[in-house]
Enzyme design. Structure first.
Site, PDB file in Angstrom:
ATOM      1  N   TRP A  80       1.025  -1.095   0.067  1.00  0.00           N
ATOM      2  CA  TRP A  80      -0.163  -0.247   0.176  1.00  0.00           C
ATOM      3  C   TRP A  80       0.875   0.770  -0.444  1.00  0.00           C
ATOM      4  O   TRP A  80       1.356   1.223   0.744  1.00  0.00           O
ATOM      5  CB  TRP A  80      -0.860   0.133   0.774  1.00  0.00           C
ATOM      6  CG  TRP A  80      -1.790   0.545   0.934  1.00  0.00           C
ATOM      7  CD1 TRP A  80      -3.076   0.859   0.508  1.00  0.00           C
ATOM      8  CD2 TRP A  80      -1.951   2.145   1.834  1.00  0.00           C
ATOM      9  NE1 TRP A  80      -4.129   2.046   1.155  1.00  0.00           N
ATOM     10  CE2 TRP A  80      -3.464   2.439   1.469  1.00  0.00           C
ATOM     11  CE3 TRP A  80      -0.727   2.671   2.768  1.00  0.00           C
ATOM     12  CZ2 TRP A  80      -4.258   4.097   2.203  1.00  0.00           C
ATOM     13  CZ3 TRP A  80      -1.386   4.089   3.169  1.00  0.00           C
ATOM     14  CH2 TRP A  80      -2.828   4.618   2.493  1.00  0.00           C
ATOM     15  N   GLY A 107       5.847  -0.777   7.046  1.00  0.00           N
ATOM     16  CA  GLY A 107       5.813   0.569   7.640  1.00  0.00           C
ATOM     17  C   GLY A 107       6.705   1.012   6.978  1.00  0.00           C
ATOM     18  O   GLY A 107       6.528   1.523   5.853  1.00  0.00           O
ATOM     19  N   LYS A 638      -7.618  -2.183   5.542  1.00  0.00           N
ATOM     20  CA  LYS A 638      -8.365  -2.847   6.608  1.00  0.00           C
ATOM     21  C   LYS A 638      -7.231  -2.802   8.546  1.00  0.00           C
ATOM     22  O   LYS A 638      -7.622  -2.313   9.531  1.00  0.00           O
ATOM     23  CB  LYS A 638      -8.237  -4.631   6.692  1.00  0.00           C
ATOM     24  CG  LYS A 638      -9.158  -4.902   7.371  1.00  0.00           C
ATOM     25  CD  LYS A 638      -9.762  -5.091   7.511  1.00  0.00           C
ATOM     26  CE  LYS A 638     -11.294  -5.413   8.420  1.00  0.00           C
ATOM     27  NZ  LYS A 638     -12.050  -4.657   8.901  1.00  0.00           N
TER      28      LYS A 638
HETATM   29  C1  F6R Z   1     -14.525   1.098   9.260  1.00  0.00           C
HETATM   30  C2  F6R Z   1     -13.388   0.608   9.781  1.00  0.00           C
HETATM   31  C3  F6R Z   1     -12.329   1.889  10.052  1.00  0.00           C
HETATM   32  C4  F6R Z   1     -11.550   1.406  10.938  1.00  0.00           C
HETATM   33  C5  F6R Z   1     -10.549   1.684  11.652  1.00  0.00           C
HETATM   34  C6  F6R Z   1      -9.690   1.151  12.948  1.00  0.00           C
HETATM   35  O1  F6R Z   1     -15.136   0.652   8.664  1.00  0.00           O
HETATM   36  O2  F6R Z   1     -12.799  -0.547   9.420  1.00  0.00           O
HETATM   37  O3  F6R Z   1     -12.604   2.741  10.048  1.00  0.00           O
HETATM   38  O4  F6R Z   1     -13.006   1.060  11.963  1.00  0.00           O
HETATM   39  O5  F6R Z   1      -9.055   2.239  10.978  1.00  0.00           O
HETATM   40  O6  F6R Z   1      -9.256   0.621  12.991  1.00  0.00           O
HETATM   41  P1  F6R Z   1      -8.931  -0.804  14.496  1.00  0.00           P
HETATM   42  O7  F6R Z   1     -10.117  -0.609  14.487  1.00  0.00           O
HETATM   43  O8  F6R Z   1      -8.064  -2.325  13.213  1.00  0.00           O
HETATM   44  O9  F6R Z   1      -7.328   0.489  15.254  1.00  0.00           O
END
Ligand code: F6R
Length: 643
Positions: A80, A107, A638
């Site tokens: 990415w 990273g 993700k």
């Molecule tokens: C929305 C979504 C993102 C995550 C955010 C935090 O559908 O998935 O907004 O909630 O990037 O990610 P985590 O929960 O992995 O810290």
């Protein structure tokens, strides 16, 4: 956001390239824009590499048509882009000048310009715009100075600043190394082979036993022998962790999309989140040997709850009675949907525990001037456990001696290592769809369990709080979600009416306001439609200007939450010809609603979970009608492992 997969097979019978390719397919959900594989060619003792921009299919086409990757060792990467465009050239793996060393990296190397300057002076040739390429040349440089491969890797790791998970293939000695400082790396061994990846999803089909590398550790593997050393060069003994996620969880299992499957998994996820954690009162406390007896969901729940006093026991939480008693406030840090789950958890903490709750975005907290105190309990909520902004905020809180707790879905992730007072695992199983669904609703439930846990020690008595009603509603929640899921077709019909609308407004109050934000975010993420969430009472302070006959407004109406106030807001929208869609747990006596979606009633603190489900389905069906890439929406990743 970027993913590493590697394989070292002790024989060449298994094509390492194909194992790695399959692994990368399992990591696709993390979000990426190019990919590549490097493998060891035993015919000439050299490294061959293939890199392609765009989807992984571009790489697999190349591999499957032209190049069988007959080899026992390979490392692969999905990238990415951060430094340099997502071109073939900038895709990983990167090689050193001799082509003996291949690296893949997750990273950021923050001091790459300085390192590159020195390496250029030493005669190294760079061919990409990335920060990552510097790693291959840095290791090469140390080897040229006469250091062994492992010492060169160690010295390079010590010199790099930033955050890095790196896999290295060194052809002359047929060795691989994996370095962790920040982003995750998980190792697994089976039948003498070594598998390693950015997370456990590609490893599950081989084994459920894994080793999590910790920060400042390096794993070396060669001919069936795994050694793990610290950056200081000391041998480290590692525990093998058992993972109870099964491989079928990373397959679509008959659903069209992972997101759809994950929406439909919510009844069982919610059940998994609470089932072993609601226990008889005399079984909780600091006595670790006490037997946990949970509610039997097949028997009359009301009778069970009436007969005994139930409480909450959270197995991996290490908050003591003293920690809770001395806590003066609960601070939440999170990003995206997890931030919205934090807003809901904050609301519940204030109502159930009588403690002030403060909710911050990770990215704002880390650079803000929030005064953290040692009496604060700081809670990080994160599905992935890898979100850089959330984790950095928690590190900061830890440095200020706060008690840090996390609510997280991924075992062994970075956030769990930071949390000095333990973790509440959401137990939602792997979430592959980029847009969070089941993890979000499980986070809300775990936020409630945390509030109930704290309340047990701080003894706050909320007005009108009836624990037996709440516990009964928790136990009945999975069935109520099932009921909403059975309305999928109705929600699809509503989606059909509105999917061409370029804008949406979502309005809710109190505990449902964060659900308005979440509903709008889900729609934006997967359908690319502009949508805004707002507190219903704030509408007249600005957003009402955008209401006309083309604006669909999704109202979240609840009988147990200021319903008459929200009904007045509906009237205000109607008076300006806006299109009203409602999601409600009762039949509101209002004329002129274009579409109404009815959901079951539940306790106030559980209602966000039930309101989230139809909004997920609504976004899903709109995206389906628009033909977008639902599981991997454009520009999204993700796990957001960079700032
Ligand atoms: C929305 C979504 C993102 C995550 C955010 C935090 O559908 O998935 O907004 O909630 O990037 O990610 P985590 O929960 O992995 O810290």
């Amino acid at each position: 956001m970027c993913g590493i997969m590697g394989f070292y097979g002790i024989s060449e019978e298994e094509s390492a390239g194909l194992v790695v390719l399959k692994g990368l397919q399992n990591l696709e959900y993390r979000g990426y824009d190019s990919s590549g594989i490097a493998y060891y060619n035993s015919l000439n003792n050299k490294i061959e590499s293939i890199k392609r921009s765009g989807k992984l299919a571009n790489l697999s086409k190349e591999i499957l048509c032209g190049n069988p990757l007959k080899s026992g060792i390979a490392i692969g990467h999905i990238r990415w882009a951060t430094h340099g465009k997502p071109t073939n050239e900038n895709a990983h793996p990167h090689l050193d000048c001799t082509g003996n060393i291949a690296i893949v990296h997750n990273g950021i190397i923050e001091n790459y310009i300085k390192l590159k300057g020195r390496l250029l002076k030493n005669g190294h040739k760079f061919i990409t715009d990335t920060d990552s390429e510097v790693i291959a040349h840095l290791i090469e440089d140390y080897i040229l100075q006469g250091f062994s491969f492992s010492e060169s890797v160690r010295r390079s790791a010590l010199e790099m600043k930033g955050s890095f998970a790196v896999a290295i293939l060194y052809a002359p000695e047929k060795r691989v190394a994996a370095v962790k400082y920040g982003p995750p790396l998980v190792l697994a061994q089976k039948g003498g082979n070594l598998y390693f990846a950015s997370d456990i999803s590609p490893l599950l089909e081989y084994t459920g036993e894994v080793i999590y590398l910790k920060n400042s550790e390096i794993a070396y593997f060669n001919d069936g022998v795994l050694d793990i050393l610290s950056f200081g060069g000391k041998k480290v003994k590692k525990k093998v962790a058992k993972i109870n996620w099964d491989a079928s969880k990373v397959a679509k299992s008959g659903f069209s999309h992972f997101m759809q499957k994950e929406i439909y998994e919510q009844p069982s996820c919610i059940l998994d989140a609470f089932s072993s954690r609601i226990v008889f009162e005399n079984n909780i406390g600091d006595n670790k040997s006490s037997k946990i007896v949970s509610i039997d969901k097949n028997k009359n729940i009301a009778q069970q709850l009436a007969a005994k006093k139930f409480k909450v026991a959270l197995e991996d939480l290490r908050l003591t009675k003293k920690d809770v008693e001395s806590a003066q406030r609960i601070v939440f840090v999170a990003c995206g949907s997890s931030y919205y789950a934090s807003l809901i958890s904050g609301y519940i903490i204030e109502s159930l525990c009588g403690l002030p709750a403060i909710v911050h975005y990770g990215s704002e907290f880390r650079y803000g001037s929030f005064p953290v105190k040692n009496t604060d309990i700081v809670v990080g909520i994160s599905q992935s456990g890898e979100t850089a902004d959330t984790n950095s905020a928690l590190e900061l809180a830890l440095a200020k001696k706060a008690k840090v707790v996390s609510i997280c879905n991924v075992p062994g992730s970075q956030i769990t290592a930071i949390s000095n007072k333990g973790v509440i695992y959401t137990h939602a199983g792997p979430e592959i769809g980029v847009a969070s669904t089941k993890a979000f609703t499980s986070q809300i439930l775990c936020g409630l369990l945390l509030a109930l846990f704290i309340r047990q020690y701080n003894g706050f008595l909320p007005l009108g709080y009836d624990p037996s009603v709440l516990f009964k509603d928790i136990v009945e929640l999975p069935q109520k979600i099932e009921k909403i899921l059975l309305e999928g077709e109705k929600i699809r019909d509503v989606a059909k009416k509105y999917y061409k609308s370029p804008n949406f407004l979502y309005l809710g109050r109190g505990i449902l306001y964060p659900i308005a934000l979440e509903g709008a975010l889900k729609l934006k993420e997967i359908s690319y439609i502009h949508a805004e969430g707002y507190p219903a009472g704030e509408m007249k302070h600005g957003p009402i200007a955008i209401i006309d006959e083309n604006m669909p407004v999704m109202f979240l109406l609840s009988n147990n939450l200021l319903s008459s106030k929200t009904v007045s807001n509906i009237e205000e929208i109607k008076a300006r010809d806006g299109i009203i869609i409602t999601i409600s747990d009762y039949e509101p006596d209002i004329e002129g609603i274009s579409d109404a979606i009815k959901i079951p009633e539940t306790s106030l603190f559980l209602s966000p979970i039930l309101y989230a489900v139809p909004l997920q389905l609504f976004a899903y069906h709109i995206a389906l009608l628009k033909g977008t890439d639902i599981d991997q929406p454009r520009n999204l990743a993700k796990s957001v492992t960079v700032e």
